[in-house]
Design a protein around this motif. Structure first.
Motif, mmCIF file in Angstrom:
data_model
loop_
_atom_site.group_PDB
_atom_site.id
_atom_site.type_symbol
_atom_site.label_atom_id
_atom_site.label_comp_id
_atom_site.label_asym_id
_atom_site.label_seq_id
_atom_site.Cartn_x
_atom_site.Cartn_y
_atom_site.Cartn_z
ATOM 1 N N LEU A 1 41.401 -0.996 -73.039
ATOM 2 C CA LEU A 1 41.959 -2.087 -72.251
ATOM 3 C C LEU A 1 43.091 -1.542 -71.396
ATOM 4 N N ASN A 2 42.692 -0.969 -70.269
ATOM 5 C CA ASN A 2 43.642 -0.337 -69.367
ATOM 6 C C ASN A 2 43.318 -0.704 -67.929
ATOM 7 N N LEU A 3 44.228 -0.388 -67.045
ATOM 8 C CA LEU A 3 44.039 -0.701 -65.632
ATOM 9 C C LEU A 3 44.564 0.437 -64.776
ATOM 10 N N ASN A 4 44.224 0.366 -63.490
ATOM 11 C CA ASN A 4 44.591 1.404 -62.532
ATOM 12 C C ASN A 4 45.283 0.758 -61.340
ATOM 13 N N VAL A 5 46.394 1.320 -60.920
ATOM 14 C CA VAL A 5 47.156 0.795 -59.792
ATOM 15 C C VAL A 5 47.148 1.817 -58.669
ATOM 16 N N PHE A 6 46.712 1.387 -57.487
ATOM 17 C CA PHE A 6 46.777 2.205 -56.278
ATOM 18 C C PHE A 6 47.797 1.557 -55.346
ATOM 19 N N THR A 7 48.823 2.288 -54.992
ATOM 20 C CA THR A 7 49.911 1.695 -54.225
ATOM 21 C C THR A 7 50.452 2.660 -53.179
ATOM 22 N N PRO A 8 50.844 2.130 -52.011
ATOM 23 C CA PRO A 8 51.500 2.978 -51.011
ATOM 24 C C PRO A 8 53.018 3.007 -51.166
ATOM 25 N N ALA A 9 53.558 2.193 -52.082
ATOM 26 C CA ALA A 9 55.011 2.041 -52.172
ATOM 27 C C ALA A 9 55.491 2.073 -53.615
ATOM 28 N N PRO A 10 55.167 3.122 -54.379
ATOM 29 C CA PRO A 10 55.579 3.150 -55.789
ATOM 30 C C PRO A 10 57.101 3.159 -55.928
ATOM 31 N N HIS B 1 37.990 2.934 -55.266
ATOM 32 C CA HIS B 1 39.261 3.599 -54.989
ATOM 33 C C HIS B 1 40.101 2.740 -54.036
ATOM 34 N N GLY B 2 41.410 2.820 -54.164
ATOM 35 C CA GLY B 2 42.285 1.934 -53.408
ATOM 36 C C GLY B 2 42.893 2.499 -52.146
ATOM 37 N N ARG B 3 42.467 3.704 -51.712
ATOM 38 C CA ARG B 3 43.195 4.327 -50.611
ATOM 39 C C ARG B 3 43.111 3.540 -49.303
ATOM 40 N N SER B 4 41.957 2.940 -49.000
ATOM 41 C CA SER B 4 41.847 2.189 -47.749
ATOM 42 C C SER B 4 42.702 0.929 -47.778
ATOM 43 N N PHE B 5 42.732 0.260 -48.917
ATOM 44 C CA PHE B 5 43.614 -0.907 -49.042
ATOM 45 C C PHE B 5 45.074 -0.493 -48.894
ATOM 46 N N ASN B 6 45.440 0.614 -49.503
ATOM 47 C CA ASN B 6 46.820 1.087 -49.392
ATOM 48 C C ASN B 6 47.197 1.387 -47.950
ATOM 49 N N GLU B 7 46.271 1.956 -47.193
ATOM 50 C CA GLU B 7 46.543 2.255 -45.786
ATOM 51 C C GLU B 7 46.830 0.987 -44.987
ATOM 52 N N ASN B 8 46.345 -0.145 -45.499
ATOM 53 C CA ASN B 8 46.567 -1.425 -44.825
ATOM 54 C C ASN B 8 47.621 -2.272 -45.523
ATOM 55 N N GLY B 9 48.436 -1.641 -46.357
ATOM 56 C CA GLY B 9 49.559 -2.345 -46.954
ATOM 57 C C GLY B 9 49.197 -3.278 -48.079
ATOM 58 N N PHE C 1 33.322 -3.440 -48.133
ATOM 59 C CA PHE C 1 34.493 -4.179 -48.622
ATOM 60 C C PHE C 1 35.677 -3.226 -48.796
ATOM 61 N N PHE C 2 35.423 -2.063 -49.416
ATOM 62 C CA PHE C 2 36.481 -1.082 -49.679
ATOM 63 C C PHE C 2 36.690 -0.109 -48.517
ATOM 64 N N ASN C 3 35.819 -0.167 -47.495
ATOM 65 C CA ASN C 3 35.848 0.785 -46.378
ATOM 66 C C ASN C 3 35.790 2.213 -46.913
ATOM 67 N N LEU C 4 34.779 2.459 -47.737
ATOM 68 C CA LEU C 4 34.593 3.762 -48.364
ATOM 69 C C LEU C 4 33.147 4.238 -48.181
ATOM 70 N N LEU C 5 32.679 4.272 -46.945
ATOM 71 C CA LEU C 5 31.293 4.675 -46.701
ATOM 72 C C LEU C 5 31.045 6.136 -47.048
ATOM 73 N N SER C 6 32.121 6.918 -47.182
ATOM 74 C CA SER C 6 31.972 8.328 -47.527
ATOM 75 C C SER C 6 31.985 8.576 -49.031
ATOM 76 N N ALA C 7 32.092 7.516 -49.831
ATOM 77 C CA ALA C 7 32.147 7.680 -51.288
ATOM 78 C C ALA C 7 30.821 8.223 -51.824
ATOM 79 N N PRO C 8 30.847 8.868 -52.986
ATOM 80 C CA PRO C 8 29.616 9.425 -53.560
ATOM 81 C C PRO C 8 28.528 8.371 -53.745
ATOM 82 N N ASN C 9 27.307 8.734 -53.385
ATOM 83 C CA ASN C 9 26.097 7.939 -53.604
ATOM 84 C C ASN C 9 25.917 6.800 -52.601
ATOM 85 N N VAL C 10 26.867 6.597 -51.688
ATOM 86 C CA VAL C 10 26.718 5.505 -50.727
ATOM 87 C C VAL C 10 25.549 5.763 -49.795
ATOM 88 N N GLU C 11 25.463 6.964 -49.246
ATOM 89 C CA GLU C 11 24.381 7.257 -48.309
ATOM 90 C C GLU C 11 23.024 7.218 -49.008
#
Length: 512
Positions: A88-97, A126-134, A425-435
């Protein structure tokens, strides 16, 4: 090998965690416990707070997952199973830690997987695209299958939902330390994750923990307690034990996994190859045969998602809801009705020409061999969406309800299928297995536009398109170029009307 660049150490209520910069604008804090490991006497109980830790906890790798075996041998989304008990854990992706003054909007993502599989550790999440948009992204785990949703004496039902609620409490208590605003939290999820979002909208225990919602590709099926009890008793008989918490604790995980999927189906469930009979079956809420899923238990989930009380209680929560155009519209077997036979039946049922034409046009797009399964997609996913948005209109939430219709065609699969919207949705078209899943002809422009649309909703709880109060069948058509389609769900609205699922005389479409 590139050296790790550690992100700032952050003090949570249970201890200090140290993450890692994954890009210049995205720091990841992975595997943070939001509840104690559900083992021993805690295995089938409501989640409890984690034990505090001393020193700095490394949060640079994903934590153990509730999923111990994947959804199938080959899955569309890469969702790893990670061993360990502290699931029972979670992951935080943030641009402003560490920036408590940033107060960025927060998106909490709930993964899918039929309530018995799935993993928050997927590279698709992954949260990198969301982080890029604040926007801060939080991905959460929750107990799955029987351990999360099965009935047994002496334990609460909907333990997986209770886990999600505990994770949302963690977000309220800690996200400001990661630069987030606990007063601006949106929950989103796809498939079973979308169903979880809808369940949380009905739960009094989740009240105040989020402020907007994005349910994606949900079948909107909730189980009754009688069926849940019957399945739980059957599984206990398989192990020759009483269906009590004490006896269940002695069944090992591996032995349990071997049997669980055999019983994760409602007995004697089948869909007739007849339009009227199938429609009536779905109208009664028998949408899938999964036995381990959210249960209307009168406590944690007191109402079905379509119940007027549930809709009324959630009428102040902005909702953006949608499906993919073809979800499960795969080639059917030879004994299913032809497209011509279905059209004849639609005419006999009294569906309007404009609605039937929408169905015919879609079959022309994806192939006549998919006619029956396209009807099943409409019944399983899209009719429920129409019914939900109709109910939101009736309780005065039409002005803060928006719908979308993801129709971007996969060059590999000739359709817009289940999970195909997630990389956009995540703007991650380069993620593994997408193509491999969507083909090589991917629209970067659509991914950017759709992602910006989601970020706008997460930030402002609205989108610049007409709401449900404007048009009962309209939706944002997510296909290049993005536009509003007044007739996106016209066929499904006619089906719902014929089935008596819409009380259109009292539909005022009003404001929240």
């Amino acid at each position: 090998m590139t050296d790790k660049i550690y992100a700032p150490a952050i003090r949570t209520q249970h201890g200090i965690v140290r993450g890692i910069w994954q890009t210049g604008s995205s720091a990841a804090y992975l595997g943070i416990p939001y509840a104690a490991a559900p083992v021993g006497e805690r295995r089938f109980q409501a989640p409890r707070p984690p034990e505090p830790w001393m020193g700095v906890r490394d949060a640079t790798a994903y934590g153990p997952t509730p999923q111990k075996r994947p959804f199938a041998e080959v899955t569309a989304i890469p969702e790893p199973s990670i061993p360990g008990e502290d699931i029972l854990n979670l992951n935080v992706f943030t641009p402003a830690p560490g920036d408590r003054l940033a107060r960025l909007p927060v998106l909490v993502w709930i993964h899918g997987g039929g309530y018995f599989a799935g993993s928050p550790a997927s590279p698709w999440y992954h949260g990198r695209s969301f982080n890029e948009n604040g926007v801060i992204l939080v991905t959460i785990s929750y107990r799955l299958g029987f351990e999360g949703f099965g009935w047994l004496e002496g334990a609460p039902l909907n333990r997986g939902i209770l886990d999600q609620i505990a994770a949302l409490h963690w977000v309220q208590d800690n996200i400001h330390e990661f630069g987030g605003d606990p007063g601006n939290v949106t929950i989103a999820g796809q498939s079973a994750g979308g169903g979880s979002v809808l369940a949380l909208l009905t739960s009094p225990r989740a009240s105040g923990l989020f402020h907007a919602a994005i349910p994606m590709s949900s079948a909107m099926d909730m189980l009754d307690i009688q069926t849940a009890t019957s399945v739980g008793e059957s599984l206990a008989r398989h192990f020759n034990i009483l269906p009590t918490e004490e006896e269940w604790r002695h069944i090992s995980g591996e032995a349990f996994l071997d049997a669980e999927r055999l019983y994760n189906q409602i007995p004697d469930y089948s869909v007739p190859f007849d339009v009227r009979e199938a429609l009536q079956l779905y109208a009664k809420g028998r949408i899938t045969n999964l036995a381990f899923r959210p249960v209307v238990d009168g406590d944690i989930l007191p109402y079905h998602v379509f119940d007027p009380d549930a809709l009324t209680n959630a009428r102040t929560i902005p909702v953006l809801i949608g499906t993919t155009r073809n979800e499960f519209s795969f080639a059917s077997q030879n004994d299913t009705p032809s497209s011509e036979a279905l059209v004849d039946e639609f005419v006999a049922m009294g569906l309007r020409h404009v609605s039937i034409q929408r169905f015919v046009d879609e079959i022309d797009r994806i192939g006549r061999e998919r006619a029956w399964s396209q009807l099943m997609t409409s019944l399983m996913f899209r009719v429920g969406l129409v019914r939900f948005t109709h109910g939101r209109r009736r309780v005065g939430a039409g002005e803060i309800t928006w719908t979308y219709d993801f129709a971007a065609m996969s060059s590999r699969a000739r359709g817009s299928f289940h999970c195909h919207d997630i990389p956009y949705f995540f703007n991650l078209l380069s993620a593994p297995n997408v193509e491999q899943q969507l083909g090589s002809d991917l629209s970067l422009h659509l991914a950017e536009r759709m992602h910006q649309l989601i970020c706008h909703f997460v930030t402002y709880h609205s989108v610049p398109y007409p709401p449900a109060s404007h048009n009962a069948s309209g939706a944002i058509r997510l296909q290049p170029p993005i536009r509003y389609d007044d007739l996106a769900y016209e066929f499904e609205r006619d089906l719902a009307s014929v089935a008596g699922l819409l009380d259109e005389n009292t539909d005022n479409g009003g404001t929240a």
